[in-house]
Design an enzyme around this catalytic site. Structure first.
Site, short mmCIF file in Angstrom:
data_model
loop_
_atom_site.label_atom_id
_atom_site.label_comp_id
_atom_site.label_asym_id
_atom_site.label_seq_id
_atom_site.Cartn_x
_atom_site.Cartn_y
_atom_site.Cartn_z
N HIS A 250 -5.97 -9.11 0.24
CA HIS A 250 -5.85 -9.21 1.70
C HIS A 250 -6.96 -10.12 2.26
O HIS A 250 -8.10 -10.06 1.80
CB HIS A 250 -5.99 -7.83 2.36
CG HIS A 250 -4.94 -6.85 1.94
ND1 HIS A 250 -5.12 -5.99 0.89
CD2 HIS A 250 -3.72 -6.59 2.46
CE1 HIS A 250 -4.03 -5.23 0.77
NE2 HIS A 250 -3.17 -5.57 1.71
N SER B 179 0.84 -1.21 0.00
CA SER B 179 0.00 0.00 0.00
C SER B 179 0.87 1.25 0.00
O SER B 179 1.78 1.38 0.81
CB SER B 179 -0.87 0.07 1.26
OG SER B 179 -1.56 -1.11 1.44
N HIS C 277 -10.15 0.34 -7.18
CA HIS C 277 -8.92 -0.16 -6.55
C HIS C 277 -8.11 -0.80 -7.65
O HIS C 277 -8.61 -1.65 -8.37
CB HIS C 277 -9.31 -1.21 -5.51
CG HIS C 277 -8.45 -1.22 -4.31
ND1 HIS C 277 -7.60 -2.24 -4.02
CD2 HIS C 277 -8.31 -0.32 -3.32
CE1 HIS C 277 -6.96 -1.97 -2.90
NE2 HIS C 277 -7.38 -0.80 -2.45
N MET D 278 -0.94 -6.14 7.86
CA MET D 278 -2.08 -7.03 7.56
C MET D 278 -1.86 -7.85 6.28
O MET D 278 -2.81 -8.25 5.62
CB MET D 278 -3.35 -6.19 7.41
CG MET D 278 -3.66 -5.31 8.62
SD MET D 278 -5.06 -4.23 8.30
CE MET D 278 -4.92 -3.06 9.67
N SER D 279 -0.60 -8.07 5.93
CA SER D 279 -0.34 -8.82 4.68
C SER D 279 0.94 -9.64 4.84
O SER D 279 1.35 -9.96 5.94
CB SER D 279 -0.19 -7.83 3.51
OG SER D 279 0.98 -7.05 3.67
N ASN E 135 3.61 4.46 10.11
CA ASN E 135 3.04 5.08 11.33
C ASN E 135 3.61 4.33 12.52
O ASN E 135 4.10 3.21 12.37
CB ASN E 135 1.51 4.93 11.32
CG ASN E 135 1.08 3.47 11.20
OD1 ASN E 135 1.13 2.89 10.11
ND2 ASN E 135 0.70 2.88 12.31
N TYR F 140 -8.43 -9.65 5.01
CA TYR F 140 -9.48 -8.81 5.62
C TYR F 140 -10.53 -8.35 4.61
O TYR F 140 -11.64 -7.95 4.98
CB TYR F 140 -8.89 -7.62 6.37
CG TYR F 140 -8.21 -6.56 5.52
CD1 TYR F 140 -8.94 -5.68 4.72
CD2 TYR F 140 -6.83 -6.43 5.52
CE1 TYR F 140 -8.32 -4.72 3.95
CE2 TYR F 140 -6.19 -5.47 4.76
CZ TYR F 140 -6.94 -4.63 3.97
OH TYR F 140 -6.33 -3.69 3.20
N GLU F 141 -10.19 -8.43 3.32
CA GLU F 141 -11.17 -8.04 2.30
C GLU F 141 -12.22 -9.13 2.11
O GLU F 141 -13.23 -8.90 1.44
CB GLU F 141 -10.47 -7.78 0.97
CG GLU F 141 -9.57 -6.55 0.99
CD GLU F 141 -8.82 -6.39 -0.32
OE1 GLU F 141 -9.35 -5.75 -1.24
OE2 GLU F 141 -7.70 -6.92 -0.43
N ALA G 290 3.21 -1.83 3.81
CA ALA G 290 3.17 -0.73 4.77
C ALA G 290 2.98 -1.37 6.14
O ALA G 290 2.22 -2.33 6.27
CB ALA G 290 2.00 0.18 4.45
N HIS H 234 -5.87 5.28 7.94
CA HIS H 234 -5.40 4.80 6.65
C HIS H 234 -4.77 5.95 5.85
O HIS H 234 -3.81 5.74 5.10
CB HIS H 234 -6.57 4.18 5.87
CG HIS H 234 -6.17 3.58 4.56
ND1 HIS H 234 -5.25 2.56 4.47
CD2 HIS H 234 -6.55 3.86 3.29
CE1 HIS H 234 -5.09 2.25 3.19
NE2 HIS H 234 -5.87 3.02 2.46
#
Ligand code: HPA
Length: 274
Positions: free
Chosen positions: A84, A31, A62, A212-213, A236, A86-87, A114, A248
């Protein structure tokens, strides 16, 4: 599972017919790190929806495409837009592209992402070489009947991130005067960011960054004996480290700020790939 192998064959056949050579390295762009694609020369873009049996991107607008071309004079295949968990994708969909890459004959993969910084010596905008990962909170993509044609039932993960490639990345960073941090990446399912208590727990477990990946893809690549290099962009500080909420937007903005450094590093690594 037989059907999954049939799907790989269809996808691989399509891609091999399109490409004039087998790429040396696959690169998954995390990302906010898509800018590297602008450095690829003689490119051919292949939208995911054109590729037989490839998963489709869920979010309208996307981006989801493979980019074939040369980077630093080497033949590469980049993935802009990954899948992902989570998708809502199943794990076999999340790792579908990695299996296709290997079945095409690609032996090397650079996985980028990220990530939130857990190690307090990191700052947003830093790049981190992934030395190892914690995937305890990740559904294992190899669960279910083993695909014996691809790899063993119980793959070794003791050097999931290739040591020679780590050395290469550190050498390249030092030549470019980039302060490349090193650390352990921990997976969390998302899509909610972690709580401060979860981040404290992950720090005790030995994590330096969280995202998350990556972990599903790296497990799958190891299963098939691919060589893996992983780079995180610390976008972050993880939850609870600073007295401010996470968003995000911050992830994407910091990714943009670090993009040039990130692209320079990856280009140098690809140029010096053995
Ligand atoms: N947590 C999880 N995933 C992330 C983060 C984070 O803080 N930053 C970027 N991806």
């Amino acid at each position: 599972m037989k059907d999954l192998m049939k799907s790989f064959d269809m996808t691989v056949k399509y891609l091999k017919e399109k490409l004039d050579a087998i790429p040396e390295i696959a690169i998954i762009l995390g990302s906010g790190l898509g800018n590297l694609a602008n450095l690829i020369e003689n490119k051919m873009e292949i939208p995911y929806e054109d590729i037989p049996d490839f998963p489709r991107t869920t979010v309208a607008g996307h981006e989801g495409k493979l980019i074939y071309g040369t980077l630093s004079g080497r033949n590469i295949l980049a993935m802009k837009g990954r899948f992902h968990f989570y998708e809502g994708y199943r794990m076999d969909e999340v790792v579908y592209p990695i299996r296709v890459f290997k079945c095409m004959g690609i032996e090397n993969i650079i996985v980028t992402n990220a990530a939130g910084g857990i190690n307090t010596s990191f700052s947003p905008g830093d790049l981190m070489l992934i030395t190892d990962h914690i995937g305890l909170f990740c559904e294992n993509p190899l669960r279910g009947e083993n695909l014996d044609d691809l790899g063993p039932r119980f793959p070794d993960m003791s050097a999931a991130y290739d040591r020679d490639l780590q050395k290469l990345a550190l050498d390249c960073a030092s030549r470019l005067n980039i302060d490349l941090k090193q650390g352990v990446y921990s997976y969390c399912k998302g899509p909610s960011f972690e709580t401060p208590a979860e981040i404290k727990a992950l720090r005790i477990l030995g994590a330096d960054a969280v995202g998350m990946s990556t972990v599903p893809e790296v497990i799958t690549a190891n299963h098939m004996g691919m060589k893996v290099l992983g780079i995180s962009c610390i976008t972050n500080m993880a939850a609870g480290i600073l007295d401010q909420p996470l968003s995000h937007e911050e992830v994407m903005e910091t990714g943009k700020m670090a993009e040039e450094k990130f692209s320079a590093l990856v280009s140098e690594i690809v140029a010096n790939w053995k």
